[in-house]
Design a protein around this motif. Structure first.
Motif, PDB file in Angstrom:
ATOM      1  N   GLY A 180      27.529 106.950  74.523  1.00  0.00           N
ATOM      2  CA  GLY A 180      27.666 108.454  74.567  1.00  0.00           C
ATOM      3  C   GLY A 180      26.471 109.084  73.997  1.00  0.00           C
ATOM      4  N   VAL A 213      29.117 113.409  81.203  1.00  0.00           N
ATOM      5  CA  VAL A 213      28.428 112.040  80.748  1.00  0.00           C
ATOM      6  C   VAL A 213      29.360 110.890  81.070  1.00  0.00           C
ATOM      7  N   ARG A 229      33.614 113.786  79.712  1.00  0.00           N
ATOM      8  CA  ARG A 229      33.121 112.606  79.828  1.00  0.00           C
ATOM      9  C   ARG A 229      34.012 111.619  80.477  1.00  0.00           C
TER      10      ARG A 229
END
Length: 265
Positions: A180, A213, A229
């Motif tokens: 991350g 992400v 994400r």
């Protein structure tokens, strides 16, 4: 037409699952499909060597692949190059040679199987677990002797592959990374330890990062979309299937034997 990008989360030594995932990708996108691998190729599973062989051979053959570094890959590399069995990001202080982290299974895939088990000491300096001896086919090796044996056994090409992995990759609105990012920090100012290890301050963050992400590292039951994400670690390191995901822009879908299944927040 939007370019397709396929991504594969943590493999953890399961070469057979990697083969199955690559078959699903080729069936959906053909042999020239763009594939981003998110790292953690080694540890826990039975064939870390086979996983690295497949990735190295694919890159050498000109496959359209990007292979990022994972925290377990860095631990393996540091064991080989520095004789290190600890990483400061492991709060428990466990040694990489603890079965829970997976070092023994990785070495076994190179023909260095553990016999009766490793013996560990718990030091007072931070409670680090330190390997005191390792049973290798009846030979009791010290940590230093085991490192030397591993250096003799692991091919140079594997060490070079591990040492040259990028830690972040961006394509359009997508950023691919192992663990991350640190929220609020520009992508070009991110620290390597965060990109490989972060959980606290990241998993609970709901802000828009300006990009989607795509990461792994934190094992789930299946890839999951959180809006800002997408976590692709579906727990292959714990015996669950390795699930590839196709991205077309920010749209994503899981690949299964029965076809695509849209992945939505």
């Amino acid at each position: 037409m939007t370019d397709r990008i396929y991504a594969v989360g943590d493999i953890h030594g399961y070469a057979s699952e990697l083969d199955r995932a690559l078959g699903l990708i080729e069936a959906d996108g053909g042999p020239d499909a763009r594939v981003i691998f998110l790292g953690d190729y080694t540890d826990r599973g039975p064939d870390s060597r086979g996983v690295l062989d497949r990735l190295i051979d694919g890159l050498a053959a000109g496959r359209n692949w990007v292979c990022l570094m994972g925290n377990h890959d860095r631990m393996f590399l540091r064991f080989l190059t520095e004789g290190a069995e600890h990483d400061g990001n492991i709060k428990s202080g466990l040694s990489w040679m603890n079965r829970r982290l997976g070092g023994p299974s990785t070495l076994a895939s190179y023909g260095l199987p553990q016999g009766e088990g490793g013996a560990f000491l718990m030091a007072q300096n931070g409670g680090l677990e330190t390997l005191s001896s390792y049973d290798l086919g009846g030979d009791e090796l010290s940590l230093q002797e085991l490192v030397m044996r591993a250096r003799e056994t692991v091919p140079e090409g594997h060490r070079e592959f591990l040492a040259t992995r990028p830690i972040l990759h961006r394509e359009g609105e997508l950023v691919f990374v192992h663990a991350g990012i640190r929220p609020g920090v520009p992508l070009d100012a991110q620290e390597e330890d965060d990109l490989l290890w972060i959980r606290d301050g990241w998993l609970e963050d709901t802000r828009d990062h300006g990009v989607l992400v795509v990461h792994g590292h934190t094992a789930l039951d299946t890839p999951t979309h959180y809006g800002n994400r997408v976590n692709l670690d579906g727990g292959a390191g714990y015996g669950r299937p390795l699930v590839p995901v196709c991205f077309e822009g920010r749209e994503s879908a899981i690949l299964t034997e029965a076809g695509r299944v849209r992945l939505v927040p």
